[in-house]
Scaffold this motif. Sequence first.
Motif, PDB file in Angstrom:
ATOM      1  N   GLU A  14       2.587  -4.210   0.374  1.00 32.48           N
ATOM      2  CA  GLU A  14       1.975  -3.087  -0.117  1.00 32.48           C
ATOM      3  C   GLU A  14       2.992  -2.041  -0.672  1.00 32.48           C
ATOM      4  OE1 GLU A  14      -0.558   0.759   1.677  1.00 32.48           O
ATOM      5  OE2 GLU A  14      -1.057  -1.420   2.487  1.00 32.48           O
ATOM      6  N   ALA A  15       4.231  -1.687  -0.072  1.00 34.01           N
ATOM      7  CA  ALA A  15       4.906  -0.838  -0.858  1.00 34.01           C
ATOM      8  C   ALA A  15       6.407  -0.855  -0.539  1.00 34.01           C
ATOM      9  CB  ALA A  15       4.505   0.702  -0.295  1.00 34.01           C
ATOM     10  N   SER A  53       3.128   1.698 -10.075  1.00 25.31           N
ATOM     11  CA  SER A  53       3.000   0.123  -9.747  1.00 25.31           C
ATOM     12  C   SER A  53       2.733  -0.483 -11.081  1.00 25.31           C
ATOM     13  CB  SER A  53       1.858  -0.033  -8.773  1.00 25.31           C
ATOM     14  OG  SER A  53       0.679   0.122  -9.487  1.00 25.31           O
ATOM     15  N   GLN A  57      -0.790  -4.778 -10.556  1.00 25.69           N
ATOM     16  CA  GLN A  57      -0.816  -4.932  -9.189  1.00 25.69           C
ATOM     17  C   GLN A  57      -0.933  -3.604  -8.756  1.00 25.69           C
ATOM     18  OE1 GLN A  57       3.372  -6.793  -9.237  1.00 25.69           O
ATOM     19  NE2 GLN A  57       2.242  -8.349  -7.863  1.00 25.69           N
ATOM     20  N   ASN A  59      -2.453  -2.484  -6.088  1.00 25.73           N
ATOM     21  CA  ASN A  59      -2.243  -2.105  -4.682  1.00 25.73           C
ATOM     22  C   ASN A  59      -0.776  -2.485  -4.374  1.00 25.73           C
ATOM     23  OD1 ASN A  59      -4.836  -1.764  -4.340  1.00 25.73           O
ATOM     24  ND2 ASN A  59      -5.291  -3.847  -4.213  1.00 25.73           N
ATOM     25  N   THR A  60       0.172  -2.752  -4.940  1.00 28.14           N
ATOM     26  CA  THR A  60       1.440  -2.702  -4.791  1.00 28.14           C
ATOM     27  C   THR A  60       2.418  -1.511  -5.088  1.00 28.14           C
ATOM     28  OG1 THR A  60       1.638  -5.039  -4.963  1.00 28.14           O
ATOM     29  CG2 THR A  60       3.631  -4.047  -4.735  1.00 28.14           C
ATOM     30  N   ARG A  61       2.845  -0.754  -4.290  1.00 28.43           N
ATOM     31  CA  ARG A  61       3.243   0.489  -4.772  1.00 28.43           C
ATOM     32  C   ARG A  61       4.821   0.704  -4.535  1.00 28.43           C
ATOM     33  NH1 ARG A  61      -1.270   4.367  -5.010  1.00 28.43           N
ATOM     34  NH2 ARG A  61      -2.964   2.842  -4.956  1.00 28.43           N
TER      35      ARG A  61
END
Length: 147
Positions: A14-15, A53, A57, A59-61
Amino acid sequence: MSGAQKVWCVTGFEACTLVVHDLDEALGFYCAVLGFVLRDDIEARQAQWASVSPPSQPNTRILLHAPGADPNIAPADRQAITDLITKGVLGQRLVCTIDSCAATFEYLEAAGAEVAQEPMRKPDGTRDCAFFDPSGNLLRFIQPRGR
């Protein structure tokens, strides 16, 4: 553990966090130069942080924050972190996949990004290059085999 039921597993990423010495400068680089999208811009306890991001993508932070973003850090520690960032030795890095190592290198060099490594082919058939962001974080760009 043969035959045992799997009770948990990592299902994604996720991050990650990168410490930057100037949030506005970092946002300019990540959004205007790299084409990332600003996802969150939050002021919390008198310290600001933001997340960006790649457009594909959401949802990838990548969380960008100044050393002062954590109110529990002592002033002396905050200054030590700032000094390490400025020297580029904090050891933070981000690895991105790309379609063309040559085109990425040409674009980022023309945009004024500081070169860390010119394009090279690796023994596994990938090609990569690397740059520093304005805070000294290493950004590695990898072109997978066959592209």
